[in-house]
Scaffold this active site. Structure first.
Site, PDB file in Angstrom:
ATOM      1  CE  LYS A   1       3.412  -2.297  -7.545  1.00 49.02           C
ATOM      2  NZ  LYS A   1       3.997  -1.028  -7.849  1.00 49.02           N
TER       3      LYS A   1
HETATM    4  N1  GLU Z   1       5.228   2.250  -6.440  1.00 53.78           N
HETATM    5  C1  GLU Z   1       5.951   2.994  -7.414  1.00 53.78           C
HETATM    6  C2  GLU Z   1       5.859   2.334  -8.782  1.00 53.78           C
HETATM    7  O1  GLU Z   1       4.924   1.618  -9.050  1.00 53.78           O
HETATM    8  C3  GLU Z   1       7.359   3.290  -6.965  1.00 53.78           C
HETATM    9  C4  GLU Z   1       8.233   2.099  -6.760  1.00 53.78           C
HETATM   10  C5  GLU Z   1       9.581   2.435  -6.132  1.00 53.78           C
HETATM   11  O2  GLU Z   1       9.899   3.606  -5.982  1.00 53.78           O
HETATM   12  O3  GLU Z   1      10.297   1.487  -5.811  1.00 53.78           O
HETATM   13  O4  GLU Z   1       6.664   2.562  -9.645  1.00 53.78           O
END
Ligand code: GLU
Length: 427
Positions: free
Chosen positions: A117
């Site tokens: 993240k």
């Molecule tokens: N931000 C989204 C999540 O928390 C998508 C992450 C992604 O597609 O890599 O799952």
């Protein structure tokens, strides 16, 4: 020689309240499943974390340095995967905790990814498009050594979108000298994005909701649903559930909620939001506050906006029978325990909102193959994967008596633990 008792307890800079919450959740399930203590210890901290300063020339001519982060929690199963968020609450602890959740989410969905993240601490609503672009491009160049189609693949998260991903993809590509679409997912379709990615998270939430309603016997001819948030996740979820005959009685955006006991006309509300840029003022419902919305009697409550919305303060007032977590971390651990004791079922974020990363995986695969699927194919494959994960989690929960969150963690962490055991500890 006198043995000196060490007072040293390992700590990391990421250990904020938010991160410790994620870590405690791991500790709880590790005890429950009898996880090998060495593997447990290795999973308690992020693998690597990068903090960067992101100087940006603002429209008024001055320069402001924002702080950006990118954290990889674990990369045992494949490249790190996870979103990038722009929000004033972004800090090292928050992104580290969310990176850990991504590891569990990808493992639960059986995707060949680790968890990551990232984000920039800023108020994106106060930045112009030009400022956002310069900030995104500089951040990308600062984290460029961490990302890449085989290393770490960012995606949208809170207050980032297809345009943000296009800027990241372009900046990365220019720096390496050739076009690399698979460095990000959640791109616009015209530059290698996937059909169905934009709606994927909401589609997955709606799918999980229908599955949980039938599985847990929420018997109502027309289940009443409350959705907190009417953005990329909430609006899609509300539309799809409305189309499948559910009665969406309340929705909200940052300014507050709208309520209609007979059900809101979602297609008309979406058209209104598209024209006016907000929900307030819509004639088909009465306005209510965000806290009133969460406390409405309903069959299904879907928090699809921010984290920590159902917490020790308001949990005793929640009147839903089923909660489906569209957002990441909308329920605090104390509230989760309380809901469990009250018999209110919570479908956890790592299952409910995993449609997004699942279609991200499809986008990445299509990009690497240079072979693209139709929207129908994407949605069909998404339903297959979501269906399988829902069945595994609900089966384990019903057999073991574990609440669905713990069952989901157990499946994901169990899979990862097996892979880590086989790979061993280097050196
Ligand atoms: N931000 C989204 C999540 O928390 C998508 C992450 C992604 O597609 O890599 O799952």
């Amino acid at each position: 020689m006198v043995a000196v008792k060490s007072a040293y307890t390992p700590t990391m800079e990421c250990e904020t309240e938010h991160f410790l919450m994620a870590q405690r959740q791991l500790d709880e399930i590790a005890r429950e499943m009898g996880l090998d203590p060495e593997l447990h210890e290795r999973l308690r901290y992020p693998k690597r974390a990068l903090i960067v300063s992101v100087p940006v020339r603002l429209d008024n001519g001055s320069v402001h340095s924002f702080t950006g982060y990118r954290v990889h929690h674990d990369v045992t199963l494949g490249p790190a995967k996870g979103g990038i968020r722009f929000h004033p609450e972004v800090n090292l602890g928050e992104v580290s905790g969310l990176a850990m959740l991504m590891t569990w989410k990808c493992a639960l969905m059986n995707l060949p990814y680790g968890g990551a993240k990232g984000g920039i601490r800023c108020e994106p609503w106060n930045l112009s498009t030009g400022e956002l672009e310069r900030m995104t491009r500089r951040y990308t160049s600062e984290i460029i050594n961490l990302i890449g189609p085989d290393k770490d693949i960012p995606a949208p998260d809170m207050y980032t979108n297809e345009q943000t991903m296009a800027w990241i993809m372009d900046t990365y590509s220019i720096n390496v000298g050739h076009t690399v679409p698979s460095v990000v997912t959640g791109k616009p379709v015209s530059i290698g994005g996937s059909y169905g990615r934009h709606e994927a998270t909401g589609r997955g939430v709606a799918y999980c909701t229908r599955r949980a309603v039938s599985r847990f016997g929420i018997s109502a001819s027309q289940p009443a649903v409350v959705v907190q948030g009417f953005g990329n996740v909430g609006a899609v979820t509300a539309s799809l559930l409305h189309d499948s005959g559910y009665k969406v009685i309340a929705v909200s955006d940052v300014n507050g909620g709208l309520y209609n006991a007979d059900g809101l006309d979602i297609p008309r509300l979406k058209a209104y939001q598209c024209e006016m840029g907000k929900l307030m003022g819509f004639s088909g419902g009465k306005s209510i506050s965000n806290s009133e919305l969460l406390e409405l009697p309903c069959d299904v409550l879907i928090p699809a906006a921010l984290g920590n919305q159902i917490n020790a303060k308001n949990v005793s007032k929640i009147k839903a029978r089923l909660i489906v977590e569209g957002a990441n971390g909308p329920t605090s651990p104390e509230a989760d325990q309380y809901l469990h004791e009250k018999g209110i079922i919570v479908v956890p974020d790592i299952l409910a909102n995993a449609g997004g990363v699942t279609v991200s995986y499809f986008e990445w695969v299509q990009g690497l193959m240079h072979l693209f699927w139709s929207e129908g194919e994407v949605n069909e494959r998404l339903e297959q994967i979501m269906g399988k994960a829902c069945d595994q989690v609900f089966d384990m929960s019903q057999k073991s008596g574990l609440r669905p969150r713990m069952a989901a963690l157990r499946i994901g962490i169990g899979r990862l633990a097996e892979a880590k055991r086989l790979r061993g500890l280097y050196p």
